[in-house]
Design a protein around this motif. Structure first.
Motif, PDB file in Angstrom:
ATOM      1  N   PHE A 213      26.177  21.217 -17.105  1.00  0.00           N
ATOM      2  CA  PHE A 213      24.752  20.885 -17.101  1.00  0.00           C
ATOM      3  C   PHE A 213      24.575  19.386 -16.908  1.00  0.00           C
ATOM      4  O   PHE A 213      24.919  18.585 -17.787  1.00  0.00           O
ATOM      5  CB  PHE A 213      24.132  21.333 -18.425  1.00  0.00           C
TER       6      PHE A 213
ATOM      7  N   LYS B  36      20.505  34.857 -18.084  1.00  0.00           N
ATOM      8  CA  LYS B  36      19.295  35.443 -18.673  1.00  0.00           C
ATOM      9  C   LYS B  36      18.441  36.124 -17.615  1.00  0.00           C
ATOM     10  O   LYS B  36      17.725  37.093 -17.900  1.00  0.00           O
ATOM     11  CB  LYS B  36      18.504  34.332 -19.362  1.00  0.00           C
TER      12      LYS B  36
ATOM     13  N   GLU C 216      25.673  25.895 -18.401  1.00  0.00           N
ATOM     14  CA  GLU C 216      24.599  26.890 -18.377  1.00  0.00           C
ATOM     15  C   GLU C 216      24.702  27.715 -17.097  1.00  0.00           C
ATOM     16  O   GLU C 216      25.241  27.246 -16.090  1.00  0.00           O
ATOM     17  CB  GLU C 216      23.228  26.205 -18.351  1.00  0.00           C
TER      18      GLU C 216
ATOM     19  N   ARG D 165      10.042  24.492 -15.435  1.00  0.00           N
ATOM     20  CA  ARG D 165       9.416  23.675 -16.466  1.00  0.00           C
ATOM     21  C   ARG D 165       8.298  22.832 -15.858  1.00  0.00           C
ATOM     22  O   ARG D 165       8.415  22.326 -14.745  1.00  0.00           O
ATOM     23  CB  ARG D 165      10.490  22.788 -17.104  1.00  0.00           C
TER      24      ARG D 165
ATOM     25  N   THR E  61      18.089  14.384 -14.432  1.00  0.00           N
ATOM     26  CA  THR E  61      17.807  15.808 -14.309  1.00  0.00           C
ATOM     27  C   THR E  61      17.902  16.194 -12.846  1.00  0.00           C
ATOM     28  O   THR E  61      17.714  15.354 -11.954  1.00  0.00           O
ATOM     29  CB  THR E  61      16.414  16.176 -14.855  1.00  0.00           C
TER      30      THR E  61
ATOM     31  N   GLU F 207      11.749  29.631 -16.979  1.00  0.00           N
ATOM     32  CA  GLU F 207      11.217  30.560 -17.968  1.00  0.00           C
ATOM     33  C   GLU F 207      10.656  31.752 -17.202  1.00  0.00           C
ATOM     34  O   GLU F 207      10.366  31.649 -15.987  1.00  0.00           O
ATOM     35  CB  GLU F 207      10.115  29.909 -18.803  1.00  0.00           C
TER      36      GLU F 207
ATOM     37  N   TRP G  64      19.264  25.072 -13.057  1.00  0.00           N
ATOM     38  CA  TRP G  64      19.909  25.515 -14.289  1.00  0.00           C
ATOM     39  C   TRP G  64      18.930  26.321 -15.146  1.00  0.00           C
ATOM     40  O   TRP G  64      17.706  26.164 -15.052  1.00  0.00           O
ATOM     41  CB  TRP G  64      20.437  24.312 -15.062  1.00  0.00           C
ATOM     42  N   GLU G  65      19.503  27.181 -15.989  1.00  0.00           N
ATOM     43  CA  GLU G  65      18.697  28.142 -16.740  1.00  0.00           C
ATOM     44  C   GLU G  65      17.639  27.484 -17.620  1.00  0.00           C
ATOM     45  O   GLU G  65      16.511  27.995 -17.735  1.00  0.00           O
ATOM     46  CB  GLU G  65      19.611  29.026 -17.594  1.00  0.00           C
ATOM     47  N   SER G  66      17.966  26.355 -18.244  1.00  0.00           N
ATOM     48  CA  SER G  66      16.995  25.741 -19.143  1.00  0.00           C
ATOM     49  C   SER G  66      15.827  25.104 -18.401  1.00  0.00           C
ATOM     50  O   SER G  66      14.854  24.685 -19.035  1.00  0.00           O
ATOM     51  CB  SER G  66      17.672  24.701 -20.049  1.00  0.00           C
ATOM     52  N   TYR G  67      15.894  25.023 -17.080  1.00  0.00           N
ATOM     53  CA  TYR G  67      14.744  24.576 -16.290  1.00  0.00           C
ATOM     54  C   TYR G  67      13.731  25.701 -16.085  1.00  0.00           C
ATOM     55  O   TYR G  67      12.619  25.446 -15.606  1.00  0.00           O
ATOM     56  CB  TYR G  67      15.169  24.119 -14.894  1.00  0.00           C
TER      57      TYR G  67
END
Length: 225
Positions: A176, A131, A189, A141, A154, A222, A217-220
């Protein structure tokens, strides 16, 4: 909330000594045996590297702070073996098996160890494209926690939570840890190297010339606003 193991940037624990003089070739014999036992138990296929890391994180805080490096490894391994049904508490305490294990045939064979260790266990996987491009300004995050498993594993360190940085490298997609550690699937991810200024992480007292690069990782992440 972070556990006792998440010590990066914490005050009061003293400086890290990069020249601690440790030489594995000259290590205590039980250190080598501890490493070998952890590797051998990994051949049983009852857990993964993320689960083994989480097992060490779950050690009692008093034990974690008093245990040496390989004592942490052994404490986590003992808990993991009991939790996954590899041994019973009685077997662990007595050092004697209560019968033939149903996974005995999975034990490492001496002739296969070198090949397995040489090739390793790559954690790269196929997944959706990244992304964030190199050069993108991102923010981590706000709270460093596993959002799917309360109190779970995590790889986002607490000191970097809510910090703004720049993507400097795309690593491709990787397993992940937040999912894999809890046997909920690999959920691969995109993984990025993200560079933070030291002052962003530590405040104005940090040297403005210093930076910290974290693999995240990407979900960490924004987009930074």
């Amino acid at each position: 909330m972070s556990r006792i193991h998440d010590m990066g940037g914490r005050l009061g624990t003293g400086p890290v000594d990069p020249q601690d003089g440790y030489d594995f070739a000259e290590a205590k014999d039980w250190h080598k045996r501890a490493l070998a036992l952890n590797v051998a138990c990994g051949f049983l296929g009852q857990w993964n590297i993320d689960a083994s890391r989480h097992a060490r994180e779950l050690l009692d805080p008093t034990d974690y702070m008093s245990f040496s490096y390989y004592e942490k490894w052994m404490g986590g391994l003992a808990d993991l073996m009991v939790d996954r049904g590899v041994v019973t508490v009685n077997e662990l305490a007595s050092g004697k098996a209560e019968g033939v294990s149903p996974i005995a045939d999975k034990a490492a064979k001496p002739e296969s160890v070198e090949a397995v260790l040489t090739h390793g266990s790559p954690y790269t996987r196929d997944a959706a494209g990244p992304k964030f491009a190199v050069g993108a300004v991102v923010k981590t995050r706000r709270i460093a926690r596993n959002v799917a498993v309360p109190g779970g594993h995590t790889r986002l360190p607490a000191y970097a939570a809510g910090a703004e940085g720049v993507v400097v490298l795309q690593h491709g997609a990787h397993v992940f840890p937040d999912s894999n550690a809890h046997f909920k699937g690999e959920a691969a991810e995109p993984l990025y190297a993200v560079q933070f200024s030291a002052q962003e992480l530590w405040g104005d007292e940090a040297d403005p010339r210093d930076v910290v690069v974290l693999d995240l990782w990407e979900s960490y992440l924004e987009p930074a606003q």
